[in-house]
Design a protein around this motif. Sequence first.
Motif, mmCIF file in Angstrom:
data_model
loop_
_atom_site.group_PDB
_atom_site.id
_atom_site.type_symbol
_atom_site.label_atom_id
_atom_site.label_comp_id
_atom_site.label_asym_id
_atom_site.label_seq_id
_atom_site.Cartn_x
_atom_site.Cartn_y
_atom_site.Cartn_z
ATOM 1 N N ALA A 128 1.386 -6.492 -0.746
ATOM 2 C CA ALA A 128 0.754 -6.064 -2.071
ATOM 3 C C ALA A 128 -0.571 -6.529 -2.397
ATOM 4 O O ALA A 128 -1.225 -5.979 -2.678
ATOM 5 C CB ALA A 128 1.701 -6.087 -3.067
ATOM 6 N N TYR A 129 -0.783 -7.887 -2.284
ATOM 7 C CA TYR A 129 -1.956 -8.325 -2.570
ATOM 8 C C TYR A 129 -3.217 -8.061 -1.235
ATOM 9 O O TYR A 129 -4.114 -7.826 -1.700
ATOM 10 C CB TYR A 129 -2.165 -9.899 -2.245
ATOM 11 N N PRO A 170 2.463 0.616 4.021
ATOM 12 C CA PRO A 170 1.108 0.189 3.883
ATOM 13 C C PRO A 170 0.340 0.105 5.275
ATOM 14 O O PRO A 170 -0.909 0.487 5.436
ATOM 15 C CB PRO A 170 1.023 -1.191 3.102
ATOM 16 N N ARG A 171 1.141 -0.787 6.114
ATOM 17 C CA ARG A 171 0.487 -1.060 7.381
ATOM 18 C C ARG A 171 1.611 -0.894 8.404
ATOM 19 O O ARG A 171 2.844 -1.249 8.141
ATOM 20 C CB ARG A 171 -0.112 -2.235 7.734
ATOM 21 N N SER A 197 -7.894 4.253 -0.622
ATOM 22 C CA SER A 197 -6.888 3.179 -0.619
ATOM 23 C C SER A 197 -5.875 3.685 0.486
ATOM 24 O O SER A 197 -4.851 2.895 0.778
ATOM 25 C CB SER A 197 -5.999 3.527 -1.937
ATOM 26 N N TYR A 198 -6.028 4.891 1.030
ATOM 27 C CA TYR A 198 -5.218 5.296 2.153
ATOM 28 C C TYR A 198 -5.867 4.893 3.504
ATOM 29 O O TYR A 198 -5.034 5.018 4.559
ATOM 30 C CB TYR A 198 -4.829 6.872 2.473
ATOM 31 N N GLY A 199 -6.760 4.008 3.469
ATOM 32 C CA GLY A 199 -7.555 3.688 4.542
ATOM 33 C C GLY A 199 -8.440 4.814 5.557
ATOM 34 O O GLY A 199 -8.702 4.563 6.492
ATOM 35 N N PRO A 241 -7.314 0.623 9.842
ATOM 36 C CA PRO A 241 -6.891 0.031 8.608
ATOM 37 C C PRO A 241 -5.582 -0.214 8.145
ATOM 38 O O PRO A 241 -5.097 -1.010 7.379
ATOM 39 C CB PRO A 241 -7.729 0.536 7.265
ATOM 40 N N ARG A 242 -4.715 0.470 8.883
ATOM 41 C CA ARG A 242 -3.412 0.771 8.750
ATOM 42 C C ARG A 242 -2.529 0.101 9.675
ATOM 43 O O ARG A 242 -1.417 -0.048 9.561
ATOM 44 C CB ARG A 242 -2.891 2.312 8.392
ATOM 45 N N LEU A 243 -3.095 -0.279 10.772
ATOM 46 C CA LEU A 243 -2.597 -0.650 11.997
ATOM 47 C C LEU A 243 -2.143 -2.513 11.845
ATOM 48 O O LEU A 243 -3.007 -3.114 11.704
ATOM 49 C CB LEU A 243 -3.244 -0.586 13.077
#
Lengths: 248, 248, 248, 248, 248, 248
Positions: free
Chosen positions: C122-123, E108-109, D129-131, E134-136
């Motif tokens: 989250a952070y 998120p990732r 925000s979704y990268g 950025p999501r990896l």
Amino acid sequence: MRILLANSNTSPEVTAAVVAAARLSAAPGTEILGRNARFGARIVGTRTEAAIAAHGLVDLLAEESTGIDAVVIAMSFDSGLWAAREMLAVPVVGMTEAACLLACTMAPRFGLVVMGERGLAAYRQVVDSYGLEPRLAGLRALDASPQDLLGDPGIFHGQILEKVEMLVRRDGAEAVVLAGAAMAGLPKLLQERAPVPLVDGIAAGVALAESLVRLGFSKPRAGSLKGVPRRETIGLSPALSAYFGTDR
Amino acid sequence: MRILLANSNTSPEVTAAVVAAARLSAAPGTEILGRNARFGARIVGTRTEAAIAAHGLVDLLAEESTGIDAVVIAMSFDSGLWAAREMLAVPVVGMTEAACLLACTMAPRFGLVVMGERGLAAYRQVVDSYGLEPRLAGLRALDASPQDLLGDPGIFHGQILEKVEMLVRRDGAEAVVLAGAAMAGLPKLLQERAPVPLVDGIAAGVALAESLVRLGFSKPRAGSLKGVPRRETIGLSPALSAYFGTDR
Amino acid sequence: MRILLANSNTSPEVTAAVVAAARLSAAPGTEILGRNARFGARIVGTRTEAAIAAHGLVDLLAEESTGIDAVVIAMSFDSGLWAAREMLAVPVVGMTEAACLLACTMAPRFGLVVMGERGLAAYRQVVDSYGLEPRLAGLRALDASPQDLLGDPGIFHGQILEKVEMLVRRDGAEAVVLAGAAMAGLPKLLQERAPVPLVDGIAAGVALAESLVRLGFSKPRAGSLKGVPRRETIGLSPALSAYFGTDR
Amino acid sequence: MRILLANSNTSPEVTAAVVAAARLSAAPGTEILGRNARFGARIVGTRTEAAIAAHGLVDLLAEESTGIDAVVIAMSFDSGLWAAREMLAVPVVGMTEAACLLACTMAPRFGLVVMGERGLAAYRQVVDSYGLEPRLAGLRALDASPQDLLGDPGIFHGQILEKVEMLVRRDGAEAVVLAGAAMAGLPKLLQERAPVPLVDGIAAGVALAESLVRLGFSKPRAGSLKGVPRRETIGLSPALSAYFGTDR
Amino acid sequence: MRILLANSNTSPEVTAAVVAAARLSAAPGTEILGRNARFGARIVGTRTEAAIAAHGLVDLLAEESTGIDAVVIAMSFDSGLWAAREMLAVPVVGMTEAACLLACTMAPRFGLVVMGERGLAAYRQVVDSYGLEPRLAGLRALDASPQDLLGDPGIFHGQILEKVEMLVRRDGAEAVVLAGAAMAGLPKLLQERAPVPLVDGIAAGVALAESLVRLGFSKPRAGSLKGVPRRETIGLSPALSAYFGTDR
Amino acid sequence: MRILLANSNTSPEVTAAVVAAARLSAAPGTEILGRNARFGARIVGTRTEAAIAAHGLVDLLAEESTGIDAVVIAMSFDSGLWAAREMLAVPVVGMTEAACLLACTMAPRFGLVVMGERGLAAYRQVVDSYGLEPRLAGLRALDASPQDLLGDPGIFHGQILEKVEMLVRRDGAEAVVLAGAAMAGLPKLLQERAPVPLVDGIAAGVALAESLVRLGFSKPRAGSLKGVPRRETIGLSPALSAYFGTDR
């Protein structure tokens, strides 16, 4: 072709070492010259010394660049790189820049072995400044200073190879830059025992400088690197002062 | 609280101008001092001058930082910023760094108005060096030099506001930094006529420096910014030489 | 200058704690007020609570922002930050945003200590939302909730310092944000024992808010943050409803 | 399969419109339900309204998610998305998130047409925000509000197609998302006349929701999205209050 | 709806396996076909084989795409993906692309479990090529080849789950892609025992393909994916040769 | 030193042209050989052709790499680059990769002139695949095909220079890559009339290949580029088949 190793480390031993390493890898017909900055740290290892070295570099170039075909910055933070590119009409390459770019031709991601914990953040900023963060697998620090390495490099071979292994096995590096003028020559020496290519900044810098000379690019006439117009300065060396006193 | 505006532009007029601007925005009780570097360009506008200015800055700080609570670099390329942070135990802020960080508290993306086409690439590298590229909407160049602005700024108000409008309407900036020491004071003057916040590097630098002082952080004892150990150097000023001759 | 700590945590104890911490670091002449949201979690710790808190914040601001010079969001996910900026004509700063931006003035890369494993992702999203991913060295989670820390913080000092050490030694952080309203005051307390600067979101938020007020920026008249036109809504509090019923 | 269109726009007309659009593209056997939030803006168009909508969404879900197989957020800022994912054991998809992800399967880079200049920065933050910033070619704003489009969409067909052309010809987009609940159904209508795929957030959201349901993923038992433990709250609706009063 | 699993692995066993897995997750009414490339590696596991597979894919599609509604590339480096999109008027989805995009709707990732150390860098490049860095969260390698897994997958369940745990606990992944055609079906089998969603490239690919078909996008008429004009080629199969001999 | 220009364009005219250009810039003692792929497009200009070319390249290398010291891929999408690096023990450089890396030594950001609108997205993906997006200022497309340029390049000099000017003046490029094998030789010809360095992929590729040979790196024994073990394949040429039939 005459390539100047412009060394903003002020110790002649480092210059001698990088010149020797450069001559080993230079193309036939390339003449290697080495010059030290007139002021600054013997061996640049802190950010403060690197800041001074940027001036040391341009001061040196104002004096010594006549008749030179290209310049390699032989101080591994590459301080003053873009200034030197603006200043001169001939190609300028940073030793760490060159090493990272060549590493990109051999590996999806590369790592750096640096001398001392202090260098971890500083070299990361250098690599980031080239926009190469996406290609950087990691950095690992030797527990040794450049002075240590210049003294008796053999002692550190094992430690260097261990850091290389960690970069490869844990961080995913597929090539490794041994960063620092004091490492010049070591990549060649240790290549056999390493699982991936080891890149030498001095050798890489000379190679790229030779390439740029041979390809014959023109000095930019637009943008941030075009010739500097006459500028008012104080307190600079005669040669540097004269540089700013001339229109280009 | 005493804040030093460390100006690696060597012209006293610029220092006078930034000191005046700083005093207008400083908190009550903040004392503003201005000092010029002993050598370098009158007004830094090229990369070569910026390289010299990094040395000019640390040279100045070795001499003048006693009794100072914080430093603002009053030359807008922020040259020598990380060196100064390593060197001193008190907070150091770059004027453009400060402006960009404050802009981030007001706008999803911000723009920069710079003086002269040459600055477009150079300032982009400065912003990139802070990792703020994701927040940068664009840069627009005035057709004017710092000298022009210091001479008769009023002539350029219209042009500045036009560039601000372009950054807002075309590039999506929601705050604009007027970059350069010679712009100090102008953001306040033009704010009313601009559609988004205009940020002044000097005012922002002073504000962040005051914040850092009040919050009372300690000097790092680890990493790349911890105190510099005794180092061997040549050709430096007595004060700077002494700095390297002392363990920290 | 009157700064409102807008706390979308609904527990008055947290508000009392952040107000106390804020007063310790505020400039002379800064008056600190604290207000809780009217609804939501006692201490926000999950994403669902953070979503409610965004409404809690704007609801609170509709009611309480009269006569206020700036707002600091005293809930560390900074939920509703950009909404508050759009809503008000005075500066708004998020506590974690402020901490991260100040950390950028002291360290090439910074880390976060968060409360609970849940906070890691989250952070990270919060930091990413500020585009500061290039400056983020890592996050480490305490095995403790905000409630634990508010109960008896002394128990956790050792654990916090251990996480700070890990961020510095393993992740390369050169400053560390102690994230969370329940950590307010702890950075100052532990600074001596930490190798790098420890940043407090509340103190940082107040400092940046003071800076923004003193610099006197105008409310945007263009872009995504300009005043909200009259809008049709249902089911909102009278104050929030009135906010949308007025043209700006 | 029952998919809930959770609409934090509170106007039933928008819900009717998105439900109709969803039914046109849903798989046979998919039942589409639409529900409005109990409070908030009729049509969310500002950041302040979007902040309220995050609460509106979780409030609605606490009430209405029983017996539902998946949720599509039918408000195009996707406010509350990660909260809803944490809250529920069934899949949740944001309409703009879904549109952008599907666009990625058709184009190296995509663009967005948004309603009103105000949306340019706000939607950019959503995409960031979704990268997905590396896949974003640009955004272009219609000179029209959602209300305008719901009133008489036909008037705006030309303008929409013009923006699509600009995204393709000038910005390099190879697919275009028509962003906003009020645009639901328009991509299908205008597809023929556009040079690249036009993506509808509602249709995309329903499609991805169907996919996720059919693939049968489990609720996370670790990380930031695992079930929320019992939490203390005040001032929430009975259903939402009950949600926090139960261990998961 | 007829979906072709285009398998540039040339081994019919792999095709049989992916077809079986696809049928388990496909929507009612979806017909799954599997075809192997005519040449190339039995099971693609190196970069050289992946290069051949790109040709294998377009060669296969020239032959087999008539009457097909969508294509899923059933080789997990997704080689030839953008070529196939340019070539065909129907949707094309890569199995790893699809898995990563669906993972983005749940976490998120996300992380990847790959087969063999060699895959770590190669799959990272695949994920990077979608802009999803950025999501990896990370990648972890099984000590097993696809051949091993096809032989007796049960032996590897424990090892796979262990890598999943490492991705979750150490790297911060909140969903995990089990990468590779030889893993098809395993995510479903192991989902119960994993703390976060496990994503299957084949199932994800079929689901996205179904979505794209149902949504009915048009073939681009501009940009880099529009129909290929008549082109001169040599040495290609009759079908592929004919493809280039026709204007589109 | 023998450098092979491996041309996956199958037209001998292109090979003759690149060989001629290469010889003009090669170091004394460098022998340049050119070979065409046995199958594929005469001049690769679409993604489908590029996919075939990856196979064309490795097929060619299996046949022709004996006695070669380095390889330059003479097809400007660099298709098959990483495969070739895995396959061979000698250095391999892509022509566009080389051009972009050399451009990085001369400019903060560089641009590309490409042939045809179709190339804009495709070349952007190539540059992105090298992680060089931060250094990319923009791309501009000629309204001309490679065939046009090979026919009568003189006609297009003006148009090329105009695109270069746009990249410099509007996009901020400070060096420009003329992308495409059909452009080989043109940068040298037009350099004088351009305001910034013009980079030739073939010349750059040869220069980097020479550098890599001279520096003497070892073939990786770990990671994704180490030698390929014996693999089972079908339908490949005898030479390529033999390559996979041997352990390395």
